[in-house]
Design a protein around this motif. Structure first.
Motif, PDB file in Angstrom:
ATOM      1  N   ASP A 151     -27.415  27.466  24.912  1.00 28.78           N
ATOM      2  CA  ASP A 151     -26.707  26.835  23.285  1.00 28.78           C
ATOM      3  C   ASP A 151     -26.048  27.590  23.220  1.00 28.78           C
ATOM      4  O   ASP A 151     -25.831  27.931  22.083  1.00 28.78           O
ATOM      5  N   ALA A 152     -25.859  29.205  23.924  1.00 31.09           N
ATOM      6  CA  ALA A 152     -25.209  29.868  24.103  1.00 31.09           C
ATOM      7  C   ALA A 152     -23.641  29.135  24.104  1.00 31.09           C
ATOM      8  O   ALA A 152     -23.170  30.775  23.829  1.00 31.09           O
ATOM      9  N   ALA A 153     -23.631  28.697  24.334  1.00 29.76           N
ATOM     10  CA  ALA A 153     -21.744  28.502  24.452  1.00 29.76           C
ATOM     11  C   ALA A 153     -21.064  28.036  23.117  1.00 29.76           C
ATOM     12  O   ALA A 153     -21.909  27.936  22.048  1.00 29.76           O
ATOM     13  N   ARG A 154     -19.905  28.518  22.845  1.00 36.79           N
ATOM     14  CA  ARG A 154     -19.437  29.200  21.992  1.00 36.79           C
ATOM     15  C   ARG A 154     -18.351  27.538  21.519  1.00 36.79           C
ATOM     16  O   ARG A 154     -18.307  27.228  20.554  1.00 36.79           O
ATOM     17  N   LEU A 155     -17.967  27.128  22.627  1.00 33.36           N
ATOM     18  CA  LEU A 155     -17.306  25.681  22.651  1.00 33.36           C
ATOM     19  C   LEU A 155     -17.828  24.633  23.086  1.00 33.36           C
ATOM     20  O   LEU A 155     -18.372  24.811  23.617  1.00 33.36           O
ATOM     21  N   ASN A 156     -17.591  23.346  22.806  1.00 35.09           N
ATOM     22  CA  ASN A 156     -18.283  22.085  23.587  1.00 35.09           C
ATOM     23  C   ASN A 156     -17.306  20.464  23.205  1.00 35.09           C
ATOM     24  O   ASN A 156     -17.325  19.851  21.774  1.00 35.09           O
ATOM     25  N   GLU A 157     -15.973  21.462  23.609  1.00 36.51           N
ATOM     26  CA  GLU A 157     -14.565  20.342  23.296  1.00 36.51           C
ATOM     27  C   GLU A 157     -14.193  19.822  24.720  1.00 36.51           C
ATOM     28  O   GLU A 157     -14.030  20.526  25.414  1.00 36.51           O
ATOM     29  N   GLU A 158     -12.733  18.494  24.741  1.00 35.72           N
ATOM     30  CA  GLU A 158     -13.027  17.922  25.572  1.00 35.72           C
ATOM     31  C   GLU A 158     -12.209  18.737  25.440  1.00 35.72           C
ATOM     32  O   GLU A 158     -11.106  19.508  24.363  1.00 35.72           O
ATOM     33  N   PRO A 159     -10.978  18.335  26.615  1.00 36.38           N
ATOM     34  CA  PRO A 159     -10.057  19.140  27.440  1.00 36.38           C
ATOM     35  C   PRO A 159      -8.655  18.827  26.497  1.00 36.38           C
ATOM     36  O   PRO A 159      -8.428  17.605  26.546  1.00 36.38           O
ATOM     37  N   ARG A 160      -7.361  19.403  26.143  1.00 38.97           N
ATOM     38  CA  ARG A 160      -6.186  18.897  25.300  1.00 38.97           C
ATOM     39  C   ARG A 160      -5.241  18.305  26.253  1.00 38.97           C
ATOM     40  O   ARG A 160      -5.175  19.368  26.928  1.00 38.97           O
ATOM     41  N   VAL A 161      -5.083  16.869  26.377  1.00 34.96           N
ATOM     42  CA  VAL A 161      -4.598  17.120  27.549  1.00 34.96           C
ATOM     43  C   VAL A 161      -3.470  15.935  26.124  1.00 34.96           C
ATOM     44  O   VAL A 161      -3.018  15.105  26.303  1.00 34.96           O
ATOM     45  N   ASP A 162      -2.505  16.433  25.238  1.00 38.20           N
ATOM     46  CA  ASP A 162      -1.184  16.212  25.031  1.00 38.20           C
ATOM     47  C   ASP A 162       0.220  16.050  26.185  1.00 38.20           C
ATOM     48  O   ASP A 162       1.203  16.091  24.697  1.00 38.20           O
ATOM     49  N   ASN A 163       0.220  16.666  26.865  1.00 34.27           N
ATOM     50  CA  ASN A 163       1.912  15.824  27.729  1.00 34.27           C
ATOM     51  C   ASN A 163       1.472  16.373  28.402  1.00 34.27           C
ATOM     52  O   ASN A 163       0.177  16.447  29.351  1.00 34.27           O
ATOM     53  N   GLU A 164       2.406  16.001  29.252  1.00 39.44           N
ATOM     54  CA  GLU A 164       2.321  15.711  31.308  1.00 39.44           C
ATOM     55  C   GLU A 164       2.382  16.896  31.856  1.00 39.44           C
ATOM     56  O   GLU A 164       2.695  16.772  33.029  1.00 39.44           O
ATOM     57  N   LEU A 165       3.129  18.410  31.201  1.00 34.83           N
ATOM     58  CA  LEU A 165       2.906  19.337  32.332  1.00 34.83           C
ATOM     59  C   LEU A 165       1.766  20.185  32.060  1.00 34.83           C
ATOM     60  O   LEU A 165       1.439  20.833  33.777  1.00 34.83           O
ATOM     61  N   TYR A 166       1.009  20.702  31.041  1.00 37.14           N
ATOM     62  CA  TYR A 166      -0.273  21.416  31.299  1.00 37.14           C
ATOM     63  C   TYR A 166      -0.944  20.847  29.907  1.00 37.14           C
ATOM     64  O   TYR A 166      -1.041  20.527  29.211  1.00 37.14           O
ATOM     65  N   VAL A 167      -2.373  21.818  30.338  1.00 35.96           N
ATOM     66  CA  VAL A 167      -3.474  21.222  29.982  1.00 35.96           C
ATOM     67  C   VAL A 167      -4.046  22.102  29.270  1.00 35.96           C
ATOM     68  O   VAL A 167      -4.245  23.363  29.866  1.00 35.96           O
ATOM     69  N   ARG A 168      -4.887  22.245  27.924  1.00 35.74           N
ATOM     70  CA  ARG A 168      -5.491  23.535  27.544  1.00 35.74           C
ATOM     71  C   ARG A 168      -7.343  23.289  27.577  1.00 35.74           C
ATOM     72  O   ARG A 168      -7.692  21.985  26.636  1.00 35.74           O
ATOM     73  N   ASP A 169      -7.367  23.982  28.035  1.00 36.74           N
ATOM     74  CA  ASP A 169      -8.981  24.030  27.899  1.00 36.74           C
ATOM     75  C   ASP A 169      -9.941  25.069  27.518  1.00 36.74           C
ATOM     76  O   ASP A 169      -9.900  25.857  28.476  1.00 36.74           O
ATOM     77  N   TYR A 170     -10.490  24.367  26.212  1.00 30.35           N
ATOM     78  CA  TYR A 170     -10.373  26.371  25.146  1.00 30.35           C
ATOM     79  C   TYR A 170     -11.991  26.068  26.216  1.00 30.35           C
ATOM     80  O   TYR A 170     -12.327  27.484  25.196  1.00 30.35           O
ATOM     81  N   ASP A 171     -12.511  25.888  26.139  1.00 30.55           N
ATOM     82  CA  ASP A 171     -14.167  25.747  26.670  1.00 30.55           C
ATOM     83  C   ASP A 171     -14.501  27.067  27.618  1.00 30.55           C
ATOM     84  O   ASP A 171     -15.070  27.233  28.358  1.00 30.55           O
ATOM     85  N   LYS A 172     -12.445  27.077  28.417  1.00 31.24           N
ATOM     86  CA  LYS A 172     -12.592  28.055  29.541  1.00 31.24           C
ATOM     87  C   LYS A 172     -12.151  29.350  29.025  1.00 31.24           C
ATOM     88  O   LYS A 172     -11.896  30.225  30.195  1.00 31.24           O
ATOM     89  N   CYS A 173     -11.696  29.056  27.648  1.00 29.67           N
ATOM     90  CA  CYS A 173     -11.225  30.507  26.986  1.00 29.67           C
ATOM     91  C   CYS A 173     -11.723  32.138  26.910  1.00 29.67           C
ATOM     92  O   CYS A 173     -12.798  31.735  26.146  1.00 29.67           O
ATOM     93  N   ILE A 174     -11.578  33.157  27.015  1.00 29.03           N
ATOM     94  CA  ILE A 174     -12.337  33.799  27.204  1.00 29.03           C
ATOM     95  C   ILE A 174     -11.399  35.191  26.174  1.00 29.03           C
ATOM     96  O   ILE A 174     -12.039  36.169  25.738  1.00 29.03           O
ATOM     97  N   LEU A 175     -10.416  34.631  25.136  1.00 27.40           N
ATOM     98  CA  LEU A 175      -9.760  34.910  24.650  1.00 27.40           C
ATOM     99  C   LEU A 175      -9.066  36.638  25.299  1.00 27.40           C
ATOM    100  O   LEU A 175      -9.361  37.351  24.244  1.00 27.40           O
ATOM    101  N   CYS A 176      -8.462  36.543  25.791  1.00 24.52           N
ATOM    102  CA  CYS A 176      -7.952  37.713  26.211  1.00 24.52           C
ATOM    103  C   CYS A 176      -6.727  38.338  25.883  1.00 24.52           C
ATOM    104  O   CYS A 176      -6.127  39.341  25.640  1.00 24.52           O
ATOM    105  N   TYR A 177      -5.882  36.930  25.067  1.00 26.18           N
ATOM    106  CA  TYR A 177      -4.654  37.280  24.223  1.00 26.18           C
ATOM    107  C   TYR A 177      -3.828  37.401  25.157  1.00 26.18           C
ATOM    108  O   TYR A 177      -2.578  37.503  24.751  1.00 26.18           O
ATOM    109  N   LYS A 178      -3.569  37.251  26.601  1.00 27.84           N
ATOM    110  CA  LYS A 178      -2.828  37.654  27.603  1.00 27.84           C
ATOM    111  C   LYS A 178      -1.749  36.087  27.073  1.00 27.84           C
ATOM    112  O   LYS A 178      -0.474  36.526  27.346  1.00 27.84           O
ATOM    113  N   CYS A 179      -1.742  34.724  27.359  1.00 26.65           N
ATOM    114  CA  CYS A 179      -0.787  33.561  26.367  1.00 26.65           C
ATOM    115  C   CYS A 179       0.099  33.712  25.681  1.00 26.65           C
ATOM    116  O   CYS A 179       0.844  33.793  25.467  1.00 26.65           O
TER     117      CYS A 179
END
Length: 286
Positions: free
Chosen positions: A130-158
């Protein structure tokens, strides 16, 4: 004595790393010096084209006279400094950080992290399912790139790459507080409704695959993504006269993604939408 290679001539500082005397140009960080001396200090949030953020805390080392552990990615080397990279305290801290990160986010596409977890004997499973912070599907709302917040470590580089360090578009920001903190666009809207210009420079700096090319995402989902079978060819973008360098990643005679060399004086790893995503005409078989 290890002598660190010089770029633009600068005054050399003398100090020690793990008891070995080293020389480093003034302004070098401890991490720069460690890498030049062949010391493998792990890090996730550090980027060679961005100012240090001190977010992941995997690169901490001990410095003689300093009470807390020091982030090697941002602490500048000083004359006479005594740095220890492999002490029990530093290793224990890295182990805990890796456990916390790996238990709360998906690090399956993060380069080298599996080896670090093994090296530091980290046990992410000890926090339970139960330690997982998020449990959501990757966001695919365009044909160029995908946002998968389940993999985000909040490094703020983006955020930095999209903001005042490179792109100055400010489409990406930090939303929420505490456990609800996340990376988002305005009003957490679809990317197509944001200020994003689709340069993809956020993908270039993402260390975990939370931001990825749609082509790579689809191939991973299909089980066909194989970096060992890919070749890389660096060329010059033909869209305009700026002279941006492109690195074409090719698998099975198809371009699967485009990056840019970080040491190139023109691009420093950055591209526009045409350079990074406008390659389909090259392999149009019609």
């Amino acid at each position: 004595m290890t002598v660190i290679p010089l770029g633009v001539p600068r005054r050399l500082l003398e100090f020690t790393i793990d008891g070995e005397p080293v020389r480093a140009p003034e302004g070098s960080t401890i991490l720069d010096a460690c890498r030049a001396a062949g010391k493998d200090v792990p890090t996730l949030c550090q980027g060679d084209t961005l100012a240090p953020k001190n977010a992941c805390r995997v690169c901490v080392v001990e410095v003689e006279g300093a009470r807390p552990l020091v982030p090697a990615c941002s602490r500048e080397a000083e004359p006479g400094m005594e740095v220890r990279t492999d002490t029990e305290r530093a290793r224990h801290s890295r182990k805990i950080v890796l456990e916390l990160l790996a238990s709360s986010v998906d690090l399956s596409t993060t380069p080298r992290v599996a080896g670090w977890i093994k090296e530091y004997e980290a046990k992410p499973d000890r926090f339970g399912p139960d330690a997982a912070r998020l449990n959501e599907e990757p966001r695919v709302d365009n044909e160029l790139y995908v946002r998968d917040y389940d993999k985000c470590i909040l490094c703020y580089k983006c955020v930095d790459a999209c903001g005042n360090q490179w792109q100055n578009t400010f489409a990406i920001s930090v939303a929420g507080r505490g456990f609800d903190t996340r990376i988002a666009v305005e009003h957490d809207a679809p990317l197509t409704d944001s200020a994003c210009v689709y340069c993809g420079n956020c993908i270039e700096v993402c260390p975990t695959g939370a931001l990825s090319f749609k082509s790579e995402f689809d191939m991973r989902a299909a089980g066909t993504w194989d970096e060992s079978a890919q070749t890389e060819t660096t060329t010059v973008c033909a869209y305009c006269g700026v002279g941006c360098n492109l690195t074409l990643h090719v698998q099975d005679n198809e371009i699967v993604k485009v990056t840019s060399p970080h040491d190139n004086p023109v691009t420093h790893g950055n591209l526009c939408i045409k350079g990074r995503f406008g390659y389909q005409h090259v392999q149009n078989r019609d």
